[in-house]
Design an enzyme around this catalytic site. Structure first.
Site, mmCIF file in Angstrom:
data_model
loop_
_atom_site.group_PDB
_atom_site.id
_atom_site.type_symbol
_atom_site.label_atom_id
_atom_site.label_comp_id
_atom_site.label_asym_id
_atom_site.label_seq_id
_atom_site.Cartn_x
_atom_site.Cartn_y
_atom_site.Cartn_z
ATOM 1 N N ALA A 100 39.918 7.009 5.248
ATOM 2 C CA ALA A 100 41.167 7.457 5.862
ATOM 3 C C ALA A 100 41.313 8.951 5.572
ATOM 4 C CB ALA A 100 42.349 6.672 5.307
ATOM 5 N N SER A 101 41.202 9.759 6.602
ATOM 6 C CA SER A 101 41.187 11.213 6.428
ATOM 7 C C SER A 101 42.534 11.730 5.940
ATOM 8 C CB SER A 101 40.839 11.895 7.750
ATOM 9 O OG SER A 101 39.581 11.463 8.216
#
Length: 398
Positions: A100-101
């Site tokens: 998850a950036s």
């Protein structure tokens, strides 16, 4: 009146947006602020995430047993690891990649994608589904298609998207092939990096449309590439932001002593005055330029190798494992280093030449470089498409 049950969530969103504002080179656009507020990030994270521990690695953080720490991680402007090593716990922390950036990277890419309501967008790499949800909130129903290669990840993303009621067409498949059944698209955005831009993406984008993807090179995973599609090609520039997991079908699982160096190799000895750390470590801009220049060369740093008189060694190798070089530092001298080279290519000679080229051109930063992609080839250039950035004395390994 505000529902008190949701006050912690709303406060967390406001804090996150302030952090994203600070991270970007300008305020978060109003439309994306509204999307972030309407699509809470924590609803797209699994109950177990992985956070840095105090031992240089990662440890699990579970929502039921460590709610506060889990919730704080969900609303920090930082990447969150939801899966490590493609589903396997890594023996080496270097094998752990964020799934998850960081929200500031997500918002930066969405802003740069320049979408408007009603556009059809293809996302490559669904991940948690949060990025697709933000797009769906902005574009409206039936305008977002997302492709995820990992079946477990796609199931989790589908559940999260379904719970929010946002209409995203989610496909489990190979994102390098795009999804022709909903094409043509006005925009394609990838959340995994590539070393070669798949031609399928260009075929499935309308002329004048935009493709935005993180970039990877064996020498350095760093940068964003924004291409504008023309009838027979796509062309655009890099920007110096972010590092993303490489698309699975473009990865090379190489190790120096397993795949490259052999006991019967007899390397040639020479010397250099170029410090090996000038093309590794935090020298991001040099590494980016050298990566574009050399194409298929990667490095590995070895501290305290079991070699008399050697304090540190930089290894360089090609992705076909046919050529390698090593540069030794004795721990004392800083203007003279021993070089060993083996194979059909003299890799350190190429590194030195590429580094000299970079300095001759005023040490260009990533935003001075661009890429042109046609059906059968792609090439990097400096400042303008007529000035190739690639060396011409060797071909990239396939």
């Amino acid at each position: 009146m505000t529902d008190p049950v949701h006050r912690p969530e709303q406060a967390a969103v406001r804090g996150l947006l302030r952090a994203v504002d600070e991270a970007l080179d300008g305020p978060v656009p109003r439309e994306w602020k509204e999307a972030v507020a309407a699509v809470p990030r924590h609803r797209f994270l699994p109950d177990r995430i992985w956070l840095e521990n105090n031992e240089g690695g990662y440890g699990p953080c579970d929502l039921p047993t460590d709610h506060q720490r889990w919730f704080e991680a969900a609303y920090a402007d930082a990447p969150v690891i939801t899966q490590v090593n493609d589903g396997q716990a890594p023996a080496d922390p270097a094998d752990a990649w964020p799934s998850a950036s960081a929200p500031s990277i997500v918002v930066r890419m969405l802003r740069d994608l320049d979408v408007r309501p009603g556009m059809n967008v293809l996302e490559i790499g669904t991940g948690t589904g949060w990025n697709a949800a933000l797009l769906a909130h902005r574009l409206g129903p039936r305008h977002v298609t997302s492709v995820e290669i990992d079946s477990d990840v796609s199931e989790q993303a589908w559940a999260s998207l379904n719970a929010t009621g946002l209409d995203v067409d989610l496909i489990c498949g190979d994102g390098s092939l795009g999804w022709p059944h909903r094409s043509p698209y006005e925009r394609i955005i990838s959340t995994c990096s590539v070393r070669r831009v798949p031609w399928a993406w260009i075929e499935q984008t309308r002329p004048g449309g935009i493709i935005l993807t993180p970039w990877d090179n064996p020498l350095l995973c760093w940068g964003l590439l924004k291409l504008t599609v023309e009838r027979d090609r796509a062309q655009g520039r890099f920007s110096p932001h972010s590092a993303f997991m490489l698309m699975r079908n473009q990865r090379h699982d190489l190790r120096i002593f397993r795949d490259v160096v052999r006991d019967d190799h007899v390397p040639k000895e020479s010397a250099t005055t170029l410090p090996p750390w000038n093309i590794t470590g935090d020298h991001w801009e040099a590494r980016f330029a050298l990566g574009l220049r050399l194409g298929d060369v990667w490095t590995a740093w070895e501290d305290e190798p079991d070699v008399d008189g050697v304090a540190a060694r930089l290894w360089i190798a090609t992705t076909d494992a046919r050529s390698w070089a090593a540069v030794d530092h004795d721990g004392e001298q800083h203007d003279h280093f021993t070089v060993w080279q083996h194979g059909p290519r003299r890799l350190w000679d190429e590194i030195e030449a590429a580094h000299h080229w970079w300095e001759q051109h005023d040490r260009p930063t990533p935003d001075r470089f661009g890429l042109t992609v046609t059906e059968n080839s792609q090439w990097a250039w400096l400042d303008r498409p007529t000035c190739p950035a690639r060396a011409l004395d060797h071909k990239e390994s396939r």
